[in-house]
Structure formats: C-alpha cells, structure tokens
Design a protein around this motif. Structure first.
Motif, PDB file in Angstrom:
ATOM      1  N   SER A   1       3.047  -5.109 -14.392  1.00  0.00           N
ATOM      2  CA  SER A   1       3.144  -3.651 -14.314  1.00  0.00           C
ATOM      3  C   SER A   1       4.007  -3.200 -13.150  1.00  0.00           C
ATOM      4  O   SER A   1       4.813  -2.274 -13.286  1.00  0.00           O
ATOM      5  CB  SER A   1       1.747  -3.035 -14.215  1.00  0.00           C
TER       6      SER A   1
ATOM      7  N   LYS B   1      -6.495   0.446 -18.871  1.00  0.00           N
ATOM      8  CA  LYS B   1      -5.292  -0.199 -18.344  1.00  0.00           C
ATOM      9  C   LYS B   1      -4.602   0.644 -17.280  1.00  0.00           C
ATOM     10  O   LYS B   1      -4.087   0.113 -16.289  1.00  0.00           O
ATOM     11  CB  LYS B   1      -4.309  -0.478 -19.488  1.00  0.00           C
ATOM     12  N   LYS B   2      -4.564   1.951 -17.473  1.00  0.00           N
ATOM     13  CA  LYS B   2      -3.849   2.807 -16.536  1.00  0.00           C
ATOM     14  C   LYS B   2      -4.475   2.748 -15.143  1.00  0.00           C
ATOM     15  O   LYS B   2      -3.774   2.835 -14.129  1.00  0.00           O
ATOM     16  CB  LYS B   2      -3.816   4.244 -17.041  1.00  0.00           C
TER      17      LYS B   2
ATOM     18  N   VAL C   1      -3.145  -0.373 -13.481  1.00  0.00           N
ATOM     19  CA  VAL C   1      -1.753  -0.199 -13.083  1.00  0.00           C
ATOM     20  C   VAL C   1      -1.668   0.637 -11.807  1.00  0.00           C
ATOM     21  O   VAL C   1      -0.908   0.328 -10.883  1.00  0.00           O
ATOM     22  CB  VAL C   1      -0.946   0.462 -14.218  1.00  0.00           C
ATOM     23  N   PHE C   2      -2.452   1.696 -11.735  1.00  0.00           N
ATOM     24  CA  PHE C   2      -2.472   2.546 -10.543  1.00  0.00           C
ATOM     25  C   PHE C   2      -2.935   1.742  -9.329  1.00  0.00           C
ATOM     26  O   PHE C   2      -2.350   1.817  -8.249  1.00  0.00           O
ATOM     27  CB  PHE C   2      -3.411   3.736 -10.791  1.00  0.00           C
TER      28      PHE C   2
END
Length: 320
Positions: free
Chosen positions: A263, A308-309, A312-313
């Motif tokens: 990512s 998932k976000k 990633v963050f």
C-alpha cells in the motif's frame, strides 16, 4: 581440528565494505579459524580483494563461482568447511574482536548446539553487562516465531553452530527469507541454545534492500511462513500446540507486513492483496486472544476489523 571455526562469507557486489569485513575477522582474539570467501559471480572489485587476502593469509580460502544467490553461496561455503563449528558473516557487516571467542566459550561452556550474540545497527559494539540465557530448541523457536528477541535475530549470522546439527545444504536456493526458512527446521530439534545480549555483530542496514521496500522477492515471506505454519501443524515434524500458535502469529505478521508495504509503495497486485487479506481475516482473532502475541501484532489484528482502508492509513504512519 576440534577447535576450528569455519567462517563463511558470501561475497557479491560488496567492494565498498569487504575489506572492513575481512579485517574484523583478522582482528579476532580467537585465532583457530578458517575464512571461506565465496565469490558469487561478483562483477565489481570484490574477487580481486578476496584473492589479495587469501594470498596474504593461509587461513583464508576463496571460492569463485557463477552467481547463484545467497543460499547457493552459503551452501557452497559449508560444503568446503573443515571446522567442527560454523558461523556465517555477511560481507557488508563486521564483528567485534571478541566475537568468535565469546561464541566459542558460550557454546562449549554450556554444552550447547548453537550460541548466539546480539547485533547492533550503529556500529557501536556493546560487551558490558551482558545477560546470558539458555533455551531448549522448542522454547527458542517459539520466541523466534513470536519475534520476541529484539536484537537477537532469526538470521543465520550472529550464531555459532556445531557442524553436525546443520544439514548438508540447509539454505533453499532461489528464495528470499532463506534464513527463516532454514532455521525453523533446524532449531526445534536442538537440545540447548545459549544466547548473550552482548552486541558483537554489526549489521549494516541497507534502506534499499527488499526488507525495507517492496518487490516480488519480498513476498517470498508469504510462502515461507505458510510452510512454517504447515510444518508445525498437528501433522508436522514437531507436533506442538505452542509452536503451531507461534507459527500462525508469524504467518499473520508476514501477511500484514506485505499488505502494508504494497500500500505505501503504490504496488497494486490484486492477487497478493487478496491473499494477504484472507490470511489476516483468518488469523486475526487468534492473534488477539493469544497472550504470547506482541502488542504490535495485536494492534494490527484489531485494526483489521475496521477494514482494509484502516490498515492502509495505519501503514502510512508506521512504515515510513
């Protein structure tokens, strides 16, 4: 010779650091050693440096071969080793003058199969107030799987092995994470492993290596940790609920790490992403409820429940 230590150094494209590495061996207070420099098809000035040192000291041997990779070079060196004890040293690293003596004394003094030292990444060796600990093979493997050792590592270097406990060709050719792939098969069956917190090995970090970025070779850790989990399952060679739990956590950690690295490096591979995500979902509850799992892994497992976000963050702050 009963006290001979074989030092195996794979050499490839390390002209800048090779002299420092060899000089650190020549400075050892323990003198009963042989140094095997395996020139793995280097195209820089490394082969000439190897030959220069071999001509100056009869304890140094050079093997020139076509490029076959780190595993092939280590296996080649091991095949030529004459010592009853073996240590591996990377050609861009250096060791403290007491490195061999302390490893040797720990190994024989504790009647161990393997002795281990800690490493430093800033070149400042530390031999003061060192703590010595002994493990059986399974407990050492367990701590290694849970990544609890800090500056002790799952790498092949920084350790002294009795020659008889090493397979003929312990390193799998053509893969990354060859150290982890080899050691999880070797250590569980050992009687005793002795460690010291003394920082006697200088590991030179390379920010451009695949350990710090992402490429296809980096993803080899997924296959390696899949094999580890299978190895320690109820059908494995060392059936153990404790080791299997540790192997599952190591697998979870690897897949989470690769997911994050993809990512932040802008690498979009749907197949790999799905593979990592499926393992994260499968193992996250086990990681959360397992008291042996370190805080970082628990935090990642908990974060995954937000999708998932969220991962990633998280990765953009932690992996930079």
């Amino acid at each position: 010779m009963s006290d001979l230590i074989s030092i195996i150094v794979p050499v490839y494209g390390v002209e800048k650091y090779l002299r420092q590495c060899v000089e650190s061996v020549l400075a050892q207070t323990y003198s009963c050693w042989e140094l095997i420099l395996v020139d793995d098809g280097s195209t820089d000035g490394s082969p000439l440096i190897c030959d220069e040192y071999a001509a100056a000291d009869q304890r140094i041997t050079v093997v020139h071969q076509e490029n076959g990779g780190l595993s092939f070079a280590r296996n080649s060196g091991l095949a030529r080793a004459k010592g009853c004890m073996v240590t591996f040293l990377d050609a861009d690293d250096t060791v403290h003058p007491e490195y061999l003596r302390i490893l040797h004394d720990l190994l024989l003094g504790h009647n161990a199969d393997v002795s281990c030292v800690s490493f430093t990444t800033d070149g400042a060796f530390d031999v003061n107030h060192a703590q010595v600990r002994c493990y059986d093979g399974k407990s050492f493997t367990n701590a290694m799987l849970y990544q609890k050792f800090g500056n002790l590592t799952h790498s092949a270097w920084g350790k002294l092995y009795r020659r008889e406990i090493l397979p003929e060709s312990p390193f799998t050719i053509g893969i990354g994470y060859e150290d982890l792939d080899a050691l999880y098969r070797i250590f569980p069956g050992l009687t005793k492993v002795v460690t010291t917190s003394a920082g006697l090995y200088f590991y030179r970090q390379n920010p451009h290596s695949y350990l710090h970025t992402f490429n296809a070779r980096r993803a080899d850790v997924l296959d390696v940790t899949d094999r580890i989990a299978e190895f320690f399952s109820k059908n494995g060679a060392y059936p153990s609920p404790e080791l299997y739990k540790g192997a599952r956590d190591r697998r979870m950690s690897a897949h989470f790490n690769i997911f994050c690295l993809m990512s932040i490096n802008g690498h979009y591979d749907t197949r790999l992403e799905n593979r990592c995500w499926n393992v994260i979902k499968k193992e996250r509850i086990s990681s959360v409820i397992n008291p042996e799992v370190r805080f970082k892994n628990k935090a990642g497992a908990l974060l995954s429940f937000f999708g998932k976000k969220a991962i990633v963050f998280f990765a953009r702050f932690v992996y930079r």
